[in-house]
Every structure is written in C-alpha cells, then in structure tokens.
Design a protein around this motif. Structure first.
Motif, PDB file in Angstrom:
ATOM      1  N   GLY A 199      36.871  46.459  51.865  1.00 52.20           N
ATOM      2  CA  GLY A 199      35.957  47.086  50.923  1.00 52.20           C
ATOM      3  C   GLY A 199      36.515  47.270  49.526  1.00 52.20           C
ATOM      4  N   ARG A 200      37.703  46.748  49.260  1.00 52.62           N
ATOM      5  CA  ARG A 200      38.254  46.857  47.909  1.00 52.62           C
ATOM      6  C   ARG A 200      38.751  45.503  47.440  1.00 52.62           C
ATOM      7  NH1 ARG A 200      43.841  47.537  46.929  1.00 52.62           N
ATOM      8  NH2 ARG A 200      45.148  47.270  48.783  1.00 52.62           N
ATOM      9  N   THR A 201      38.780  45.314  46.138  1.00 55.88           N
ATOM     10  CA  THR A 201      39.245  44.067  45.548  1.00 55.88           C
ATOM     11  C   THR A 201      40.760  44.118  45.386  1.00 55.88           C
ATOM     12  OG1 THR A 201      37.160  43.733  44.368  1.00 55.88           O
ATOM     13  CG2 THR A 201      39.086  42.546  43.550  1.00 55.88           C
ATOM     14  N   VAL A 202      41.442  43.226  46.087  1.00 56.67           N
ATOM     15  CA  VAL A 202      42.909  43.175  46.036  1.00 56.67           C
ATOM     16  C   VAL A 202      43.367  42.313  44.859  1.00 56.67           C
ATOM     17  CG1 VAL A 202      45.010  42.570  47.300  1.00 56.67           C
ATOM     18  CG2 VAL A 202      43.026  43.482  48.527  1.00 56.67           C
ATOM     19  N   LEU A 203      42.731  41.167  44.682  1.00 52.09           N
ATOM     20  CA  LEU A 203      43.012  40.276  43.552  1.00 52.09           C
ATOM     21  C   LEU A 203      41.708  40.005  42.826  1.00 52.09           C
ATOM     22  CD1 LEU A 203      45.349  37.613  45.238  1.00 52.09           C
ATOM     23  CD2 LEU A 203      46.058  39.522  43.790  1.00 52.09           C
ATOM     24  N   HIS A 204      41.778  39.994  41.504  1.00 50.69           N
ATOM     25  CA  HIS A 204      40.571  39.775  40.715  1.00 50.69           C
ATOM     26  C   HIS A 204      40.858  38.835  39.551  1.00 50.69           C
ATOM     27  CE1 HIS A 204      36.806  40.480  38.599  1.00 50.69           C
ATOM     28  NE2 HIS A 204      37.495  40.795  37.522  1.00 50.69           N
ATOM     29  N   ASP A 205      40.163  37.695  39.544  1.00 48.31           N
ATOM     30  CA  ASP A 205      40.223  36.776  38.407  1.00 48.31           C
ATOM     31  C   ASP A 205      41.660  36.344  38.077  1.00 48.31           C
ATOM     32  OD1 ASP A 205      38.846  35.231  36.659  1.00 48.31           O
ATOM     33  OD2 ASP A 205      38.593  36.767  35.124  1.00 48.31           O
TER      34      ASP A 205
END
Length: 252
Positions: A25-31
């Motif tokens: 439910g959470r973003t570990v890596l983004h862009d």
C-alpha cells in the motif's frame, strides 16, 4: 549443445526509466531512472527501508516494477544481503556454479577440436565459434582469477570445505570472490559489508575499484559510503505525501 551466456563487455547495457514499485500500500520507488555503463561505479545510498534492495531486484530482473522499463544487455550477478544458513555445497561447488560458463566453453572447445581433427562437416566453423566463446570468457584464466580474489579477501580457498561449516562472514567473502573472479558485466551488491571487518571493507572497496565489471553497491554503511564517496550515487529518500519528485543521480 550447451547454451553459453557470454558477457557483452563494451556493448553491455543496464538502464531503468521511470520505475515505480508499490508494496504494502505504499510507494517504495517512484520515477527512478538510472544508467549503468560498462565499467562504471554507482552507489545507491539511503537508510533502511528506502528501497535500495528493491531497486537492485528490479535491475537484476527478479522484480517487475509496477511502472517503468528496465533494459539489460550482458551478464549480471546479484549478491543479496542474506545467504542460506543450511548449505550442503562445498566451496568448490560454489565456485563451479559461478564459473559454469567458463567450464562449458572449455568442454565445447575440446569437443570442437576433436570434430575438427576428425574432419567432420562444419567442424571448422564449430571450432572457430567455440574458440571465440572461450576467449570472450577468458575461460583458461577463470580459476586463477577466483583464487586471486579469494586470497585478496582473506577467504577460505579449500574447495572441499562445506559452506555450512563456515561463519556467515567467511561465506560472504567466498561469494564476493566468486563474483569478482567470474567477470560478469554487472555486479549488484546489496549491503556487501555485512559481516565484514573494517579492514576487509577497505579491501573490498579496493577490489571493486579494480574489477572491469560495472558495479552498483547499495549500502547505508558509513565506512563504505566514505570509501565510495567519489562514485556517482543515487540517493533514495522518503517521499512526503503528495511529493512528485524523483531521486536524482548526483556525484558525491
């Protein structure tokens, strides 16, 4: 016929673009974007839980990102943080696994030489192909390279020793030596200083500087970060809610 995985050397490529990974439910890596060129050195830094290991899994092809692309050309090895506790292999078995392509190349060359001597149809081309594969892998020198790396890292070199009888630190050293000696195009190392003494951390850093492989090290170890401070690095920081930016490569 055994299929060999040959290094790409100067043609090797390892890139990722706009990678996003969500977990729990959470973003570990983004862009995240990264380009690892042949022979380059990278540090991936950040505190525990920032996605360093996740990024290495993505680069190695063991984890498919929720968004983004990864492109690989060449041979690659990933050294994870943990190793099996119960391991029935010997030191020699472990070395053989990492030198499997070199061993197979030499066997194929012997077979091709016999076919050439017997004047079998296509024997000349088969021998030329086998010789080129062995040269690309520098197969004749593979065991010596591993032995040199074992000695340099103070690792156990007795190939009859069972890995299960060795401490975690000693097994780590053997694995690192095999990775260095096998001459992969890319080495991805996840917290490689775990279970290593301060002196061995310095020796590891020196070995990583000397290898022809491109190296990506994920670490939060202060000494290791200091030792690789001159490398380009990717700093993974926690994202604040609503933040749209991405971690950017920077030179320390």
């Amino acid at each position: 016929m055994t299929t060999l995985t040959l290094p790409a050397r100067d043609r090797a490529q390892l890139t990722c673009a706009r990678v996003r990974v969500d977990r729990g439910g959470r973003t570990v890596l983004h862009d995240v974007e990264m380009k690892v060129s042949p022979g380059s050195r990278w540090g991936v830094v950040g505190e525990n839980g920032r996605g360093k290991s996740t990024l290495l899994y993505v680069l190695a092809g063991l984890l498919t990102p929720d968004e983004g692309t990864v492109h690989r050309v060449g041979t690659l090895a990933l050294a994870e943080q943990e190793m099996p506790v119960e391991d029935e292999r010997t030191v020699g078995d472990f070395i053989d696994e990492h030198l499997a392509d070199a061993r197979a190349a030499l066997r194929a060359l012997d077979t091709a030489a016999e076919a050439l001597a017997a004047e079998h149809p296509g024997g000349e081309q088969a021998y030329a192909d086998a010789l080129e594969a062995a040269r690309t892998l520098d197969a004749w020198d593979a065991d010596r390279r591993v032995d040199v790396a074992l000695d340099g890292l103070g690792a156990v070199s007795d190939r009859t020793r069972l890995l299960a009888t060795l401490s975690v630190g000693r097994r780590y050293r053997i694995r690192l030596a095999c990775l260095l000696g096998a001459e992969y195009d890319f080495l991805l190392l996840d917290e490689p200083t775990n279970h290593l003494s301060i002196a061995l951390v310095d020796e590891l850093t020196e070995a990583l500087h000397s290898t022809d492989a491109a190296v990506v090290v994920a670490t939060h170890d202060r000494q290791m970060r200091r030792d690789i401070s001159g490398w380009p690095h990717l700093a993974l920081a926690p994202r604040r809610q609503g933040e749209q930016g991405r971690p950017c490569p920077a030179r320390a």
